[in-house]
Motif scaffolding. Structure first.
Motif, PDB file in Angstrom:
ATOM      1  N   PRO A 258       0.834  -1.207   0.000  1.00 37.63           N
ATOM      2  CA  PRO A 258       0.000   0.000   0.000  1.00 37.63           C
ATOM      3  C   PRO A 258       0.861   1.247   0.000  1.00 37.63           C
ATOM      4  O   PRO A 258       1.967   1.255   0.547  1.00 37.63           O
ATOM      5  CB  PRO A 258      -0.810  -0.134   1.287  1.00 37.63           C
ATOM      6  N   LEU A 259       0.377   2.318  -0.625  1.00 34.70           N
ATOM      7  CA  LEU A 259       1.102   3.574  -0.643  1.00 34.70           C
ATOM      8  C   LEU A 259       1.029   4.236   0.728  1.00 34.70           C
ATOM      9  O   LEU A 259       0.105   3.977   1.502  1.00 34.70           O
ATOM     10  CB  LEU A 259       0.521   4.502  -1.708  1.00 34.70           C
ATOM     11  N   PRO A 260       1.991   5.102   1.035  1.00 32.27           N
ATOM     12  CA  PRO A 260       1.991   5.759   2.349  1.00 32.27           C
ATOM     13  C   PRO A 260       0.677   6.471   2.629  1.00 32.27           C
ATOM     14  O   PRO A 260       0.160   7.199   1.789  1.00 32.27           O
ATOM     15  CB  PRO A 260       3.155   6.752   2.247  1.00 32.27           C
ATOM     16  N   GLY A 261       0.135   6.246   3.837  1.00 29.98           N
ATOM     17  CA  GLY A 261      -1.090   6.927   4.257  1.00 29.98           C
ATOM     18  C   GLY A 261      -2.361   6.360   3.681  1.00 29.98           C
ATOM     19  O   GLY A 261      -3.438   6.935   3.879  1.00 29.98           O
ATOM     20  N   ALA A 262      -2.288   5.236   2.958  1.00 30.03           N
ATOM     21  CA  ALA A 262      -3.473   4.699   2.282  1.00 30.03           C
ATOM     22  C   ALA A 262      -4.626   4.436   3.246  1.00 30.03           C
ATOM     23  O   ALA A 262      -5.800   4.547   2.875  1.00 30.03           O
ATOM     24  CB  ALA A 262      -3.108   3.425   1.531  1.00 30.03           C
ATOM     25  N   GLU A 263      -4.303   4.114   4.492  1.00 26.45           N
ATOM     26  CA  GLU A 263      -5.364   3.820   5.469  1.00 26.45           C
ATOM     27  C   GLU A 263      -6.195   5.053   5.811  1.00 26.45           C
ATOM     28  O   GLU A 263      -7.288   4.935   6.385  1.00 26.45           O
ATOM     29  CB  GLU A 263      -4.748   3.243   6.750  1.00 26.45           C
TER      30      GLU A 263
END
Length: 284
Positions: free
Chosen positions: A56-61
């Motif tokens: 997942p890309l950074p901050g995806a959550e």
């Protein structure tokens, strides 16, 4: 040695070389890594697209949550900061960006301060100015350059809502173009090369450079947690980032960088959204 024996040995050597090359090659599924340099004075590089991966890309959550922004193609950290009324340095700090010139399309960035954590240094709040106050005097003479197309006469500024800021005019030249939400995010003010560009209110410089496409040499001043002002197309910048400035202080010299003529493009941003500067400026 027979031709058959030589041919067998050649085939064996070629096969071994191909096997070694295959073992040493990089997987085509590996996401490319791109370095755009580490200069913390620009942060203007556009977002980099990456190949699909299982990571997942950074901050995806945080995608879709209030206070977060998903990076789109063509974005740069300076523009994202301007559009959200923040300093790009604060965005880099809140998101732990080691290289602010390298952000990824699809990456999710925090664009509001973490709870209980203010920006690095809040600018002093600018004091409201009475609507009848005269604009700040310019240290340069009035523009002598003829205007090819005479602008419509400026209407009286609409009064700002109670408690909102009002600003002094940043330059003394003629009004060339008005605010138009769809086409012009601020005012264009005419003048001559080298004419004074002045801070419209007290604040702190959060950007001084040429890293935002279409703005040329640009100064952005943060006045409080709500308001920013931007001053574009200058030929020379006279202030540095994190410097406190006072209303009426000369912060740049007018020019035509990234513009078709000498002019100042002036924006007022409320929580990052462009608003009509005439609403906050005194009538001329």
């Amino acid at each position: 040695m027979s031709h058959i024996g030589l041919g067998w040995r050649f085939s064996a050597l070629v096969g071994a070389a191909l096997l070694l090359a295959a073992c040493s090659s990089t997987s085509v599924n590996q996401a490319p890594v791109e370095s755009r340099g580490t200069a913390l004075t620009t942060a203007g590089a556009e977002a980099t697209a990456v190949a699909p991966t299982t990571q997942p890309l950074p901050g995806a959550e945080n995608a879709g949550k209030p206070g977060y922004y998903t990076v789109k193609p063509g974005d740069g950290l300076i523009r994202i900061a301007l559009d959200h009324g923040q300093s790009w340095r604060d965005l880099a700090r809140w998101n732990r960006l080691e290289n602010p010139n390298l952000i990824l399309v699809g990456q999710v960035l925090r664009v509001v301060p973490p709870e209980g954590q203010p920006p690095v240094a809040d600018a002093p709040a600018a004091q409201p100015v009475a609507s009848s106050a005269a604009p700040a005097a310019s240290s340069a003479p009035p523009a002598a350059e003829p205007v090819s197309a005479a602008p419509a006469p400026a209407a009286a500024a609409q009064p700002a809502a109670p408690g909102e800021l009002q600003f002094a005019w940043p330059a003394s030249g003629p009004l060339l173009a008005r605010f138009d939400e769809g086409r012009n995010k601020g005012l264009d003010i005419g003048g001559t090369a080298g004419e004074a560009v002045q801070a419209a209110a007290d604040g702190r410089v959060v950007y001084a450079g040429a890293g935002l496409r279409g703005y040329g040499n640009l100064v952005i001043v943060q006045h409080n947690k709500t308001y920013l002002t931007a001053y574009a197309h200058n030929q020379k910048l006279l202030v540095k980032e994190d410097q406190n400035v006072r209303r009426g202080q000369k912060i740049a010299e007018m020019g035509n960088t990234d513009a078709d003529r000498v002019k100042l493009h002036f924006e007022v941003r409320r929580e990052g959204k462009p608003v009509d500067p005439l609403r906050y400026l005194p009538a001329r």
